[in-house]
Design an enzyme around this catalytic site. Structure first.
Site, PDB file in Angstrom:
ATOM      1  N   TYR A   1       0.744  -1.064   0.095  1.00 59.23           N
ATOM      2  CA  TYR A   1      -0.053  -0.011   0.094  1.00 59.23           C
ATOM      3  C   TYR A   1       0.918   1.289  -0.040  1.00 59.23           C
ATOM      4  O   TYR A   1       0.732   2.044  -1.010  1.00 59.23           O
ATOM      5  CB  TYR A   1      -0.756  -0.184   1.209  1.00 59.23           C
ATOM      6  CG  TYR A   1      -1.827   1.049   1.519  1.00 59.23           C
ATOM      7  CD1 TYR A   1      -2.465   1.853   0.262  1.00 59.23           C
ATOM      8  CD2 TYR A   1      -1.848   1.483   2.778  1.00 59.23           C
ATOM      9  CE1 TYR A   1      -2.918   3.088   0.848  1.00 59.23           C
ATOM     10  CE2 TYR A   1      -2.663   2.795   3.231  1.00 59.23           C
ATOM     11  CZ  TYR A   1      -3.299   3.610   2.197  1.00 59.23           C
ATOM     12  OH  TYR A   1      -3.785   4.661   2.637  1.00 59.23           O
TER      13      TYR A   1
ATOM     14  N   ASN B   1       7.880  -9.727  -2.423  1.00 60.51           N
ATOM     15  CA  ASN B   1       7.498 -11.136  -2.526  1.00 60.51           C
ATOM     16  C   ASN B   1       6.175 -11.386  -2.720  1.00 60.51           C
ATOM     17  O   ASN B   1       5.695 -12.247  -2.718  1.00 60.51           O
ATOM     18  CB  ASN B   1       7.941 -12.080  -1.112  1.00 60.51           C
ATOM     19  CG  ASN B   1       7.240 -11.393   0.139  1.00 60.51           C
ATOM     20  OD1 ASN B   1       6.442 -10.682   0.169  1.00 60.51           O
ATOM     21  ND2 ASN B   1       7.594 -11.971   1.440  1.00 60.51           N
TER      22      ASN B   1
ATOM     23  N   GLY C   1       1.611  -7.747  -1.113  1.00 64.19           N
ATOM     24  CA  GLY C   1       1.566  -6.612  -2.139  1.00 64.19           C
ATOM     25  C   GLY C   1       0.969  -7.316  -3.316  1.00 64.19           C
ATOM     26  O   GLY C   1       0.548  -8.584  -3.195  1.00 64.19           O
TER      27      GLY C   1
ATOM     28  N   ALA D   1       9.019  -3.331   3.151  1.00 68.33           N
ATOM     29  CA  ALA D   1       8.605  -4.715   3.342  1.00 68.33           C
ATOM     30  C   ALA D   1       8.628  -5.140   4.672  1.00 68.33           C
ATOM     31  O   ALA D   1       9.734  -4.975   5.276  1.00 68.33           O
ATOM     32  CB  ALA D   1       9.490  -5.591   2.226  1.00 68.33           C
TER      33      ALA D   1
ATOM     34  N   TYR E   1       5.510  -6.140  17.132  1.00 70.49           N
ATOM     35  CA  TYR E   1       5.619  -5.171  15.885  1.00 70.49           C
ATOM     36  C   TYR E   1       6.520  -3.801  16.056  1.00 70.49           C
ATOM     37  O   TYR E   1       7.626  -3.912  15.465  1.00 70.49           O
ATOM     38  CB  TYR E   1       4.440  -4.675  15.318  1.00 70.49           C
ATOM     39  CG  TYR E   1       4.409  -3.862  14.313  1.00 70.49           C
ATOM     40  CD1 TYR E   1       5.006  -3.971  13.017  1.00 70.49           C
ATOM     41  CD2 TYR E   1       3.655  -2.497  14.496  1.00 70.49           C
ATOM     42  CE1 TYR E   1       5.022  -2.979  12.182  1.00 70.49           C
ATOM     43  CE2 TYR E   1       3.616  -1.538  13.285  1.00 70.49           C
ATOM     44  CZ  TYR E   1       4.441  -1.761  12.248  1.00 70.49           C
ATOM     45  OH  TYR E   1       4.583  -0.590  11.238  1.00 70.49           O
TER      46      TYR E   1
ATOM     47  N   ASN F   1      -1.441   6.754  11.311  1.00 71.46           N
ATOM     48  CA  ASN F   1      -2.242   5.877  10.546  1.00 71.46           C
ATOM     49  C   ASN F   1      -2.384   6.356   9.166  1.00 71.46           C
ATOM     50  O   ASN F   1      -3.005   7.066   8.899  1.00 71.46           O
ATOM     51  CB  ASN F   1      -3.539   5.732  11.257  1.00 71.46           C
ATOM     52  CG  ASN F   1      -3.466   5.200  12.594  1.00 71.46           C
ATOM     53  OD1 ASN F   1      -2.789   5.623  13.565  1.00 71.46           O
ATOM     54  ND2 ASN F   1      -4.181   3.915  12.561  1.00 71.46           N
TER      55      ASN F   1
ATOM     56  N   HIS G   1      -7.740  -2.711   8.665  1.00 74.65           N
ATOM     57  CA  HIS G   1      -7.655  -1.418   8.930  1.00 74.65           C
ATOM     58  C   HIS G   1      -8.981  -0.635   8.930  1.00 74.65           C
ATOM     59  O   HIS G   1      -9.780  -1.203   8.286  1.00 74.65           O
ATOM     60  CB  HIS G   1      -6.616  -0.881   8.108  1.00 74.65           C
ATOM     61  CG  HIS G   1      -5.211  -1.203   8.188  1.00 74.65           C
ATOM     62  ND1 HIS G   1      -4.574  -2.261   7.623  1.00 74.65           N
ATOM     63  CD2 HIS G   1      -4.146  -1.001   9.230  1.00 74.65           C
ATOM     64  CE1 HIS G   1      -3.399  -2.440   7.947  1.00 74.65           C
ATOM     65  NE2 HIS G   1      -3.182  -1.848   9.040  1.00 74.65           N
TER      66      HIS G   1
ATOM     67  N   ARG H   1      -6.774   8.014  16.854  1.00 76.31           N
ATOM     68  CA  ARG H   1      -5.503   7.998  16.005  1.00 76.31           C
ATOM     69  C   ARG H   1      -5.276   9.187  15.100  1.00 76.31           C
ATOM     70  O   ARG H   1      -6.362  10.051  14.836  1.00 76.31           O
ATOM     71  CB  ARG H   1      -5.376   6.716  15.202  1.00 76.31           C
ATOM     72  CG  ARG H   1      -5.662   5.504  15.786  1.00 76.31           C
ATOM     73  CD  ARG H   1      -4.229   5.068  16.250  1.00 76.31           C
ATOM     74  NE  ARG H   1      -4.460   3.777  17.013  1.00 76.31           N
ATOM     75  CZ  ARG H   1      -4.643   3.757  18.516  1.00 76.31           C
ATOM     76  NH1 ARG H   1      -4.869   4.951  19.054  1.00 76.31           N
ATOM     77  NH2 ARG H   1      -4.399   2.602  19.140  1.00 76.31           N
TER      78      ARG H   1
END
Ligand code: UDP
Length: 325
Positions: free
Chosen positions: A11, A32, A36, A74, A141, A170, A187, A219
């Site tokens: 994105y 990869n 995507g 990535a 993360y 965001n 999302h 957010r």
């Protein structure tokens, strides 16, 4: 410049590639296609389907194309998933980034832009959050990005790597041709718009018992083209030294406000249901982007939520199944 973009089929990556090409840069996309989409890659970019687990594949790509700089998008990117599968993040995200950095240095590439995250700030002491805020990652993360930021710091000091860490709040919205399509989608804005498209019955609000005015999380929603342009400004500035920026609009919106705005944009009632909190979600994340405004003259073109949702709605209406054929 010749820019090597990992995750350039995703994105934020694909829209940054679009903006780089508009600016006259040459782009090599390395992706990869796990999240995507081949069709998201701008036709003027060279596309290599490859995995960052595969050091030899990275080496071959860098040797063949000799880029001036790398933008590293990535990544596994989901807070919730990282709480359930920590090693995808503390393992793969870190190892893949290290593979890329080792290969970059072996090929003399010393300009690097890292996609980092607001999830570094789980317990902010001041809102809006500036770059001096104490780092407390909110999830594996966030920790994986913190580790990569620290590795870059040391590569600058020991190897002359010049980097920019861009901590996204965001990302949302779409360009004319490219937008947000994840499978599964997690999302808020695409999920809300899928309800408006009749693809989902309702939108589930993850908790309304947060210490915020309406009880839902707040957010900072930043348009993906504004994010993309920040990457390009940061890239051009790297000769002046490494840098780290928080990237948002400086204004927060609650989950309920996002839904209300989407109702106004789409004219659809968008039914909601309140469910439990999602692990790893802090109550409020709003960025101060004063530093990048001051140092690089970055100015968001799409600061208001309504315009952001309008661009997303245009893309979702014209691509109701995203990039799926
Ligand atoms: N959210 C929600 N329901 C959903 C998805 C998201 O209430 O189905 C909330 C989530 O708790 C957070 C905000 O929307 O407060 C933005 O979440 P998103 O996953 O879009 O981005 P994140 O903040 O995790 O990067």
């Amino acid at each position: 410049m010749k820019v090597f973009v990992t995750g350039g089929a995703g994105y934020i990556g694909s829209i940054t590639v679009e903006q780089l090409i508009k600016a006259g840069d040459e782009v090599i996309v390395f992706d990869n296609l796990y999240q995507g989409h081949r069709d998201a890659v701008h036709p003027a970019a060279i596309f290599i389907q490859g995995d960052l687990k595969d050091r030899a594949a990275i080496d071959a790509a860098l040797a063949a194309h000799r880029p001036d700089a790398i933008m590293h998008f990535a990544s596994y990117t989901l807070v919730g998933e990282s709480m359930e599968r920590p090693f995808l993040y503390l393992g793969d995200n870190v190892v893949n980034g290290v593979n890329l950095l080792q290969s970059a240095l072996a090929h003399g590439v010393k300009k690097f832009i890292l996609s980092s995250t607001a999830n570094l700030f789980d317990k902010p002491e001041r809102i809006p959050i500036d770059e001096d805020e104490r780092i407390i990652p909110g999830s594996p993360y966030g920790e994986s990005k913190n580790i990569l930021e620290r590795i870059l710091y040391w590569l600058d000091r020991t190897q002359g790597m010049r980097y920019a860490c861009l901590r996204y709040f965001n990302a949302c919205g779409a360009s004319e041709e490219r937008g947000e399509h994840h499978e599964p989608e997690t999302h808020i804005i695409p999920l809300v718009l899928q309800v408006a498209l009749g693809q989902r019955e309702e939108f589930c609000i993850f908790g309304d018992d947060y210490p915020t005015p309406d009880g839902t999380c707040i957010r900072d929603y930043i348009h993906v083209i504004d994010l993309a342009n920040a990457h390009i400004l940061a890239l051009r500035a790297l000769d002046g030294g490494s840098r780290t920026y928080n990237l948002g609009n400086g204004r927060g919106f609650s989950v309920k406000e996002v839904v209300e705005t989407a109702r106004a944009v789409t004219g659809h009632p968008i039914p909601t249901r309140v469910v439990g909190r999602r692990p790893g979600d802090p109550a409020v994340l709003v960025a101060s982007s004063e530093k990048i405004r001051r140092e690089l003259g970055w100015t968001p073109q799409y600061p208001d939520l309504r315009t952001i949702i309008e661009t997303a709605w245009r893309w979702h209406r014209t691509h109701p199944h995203g990039y799926a054929k």
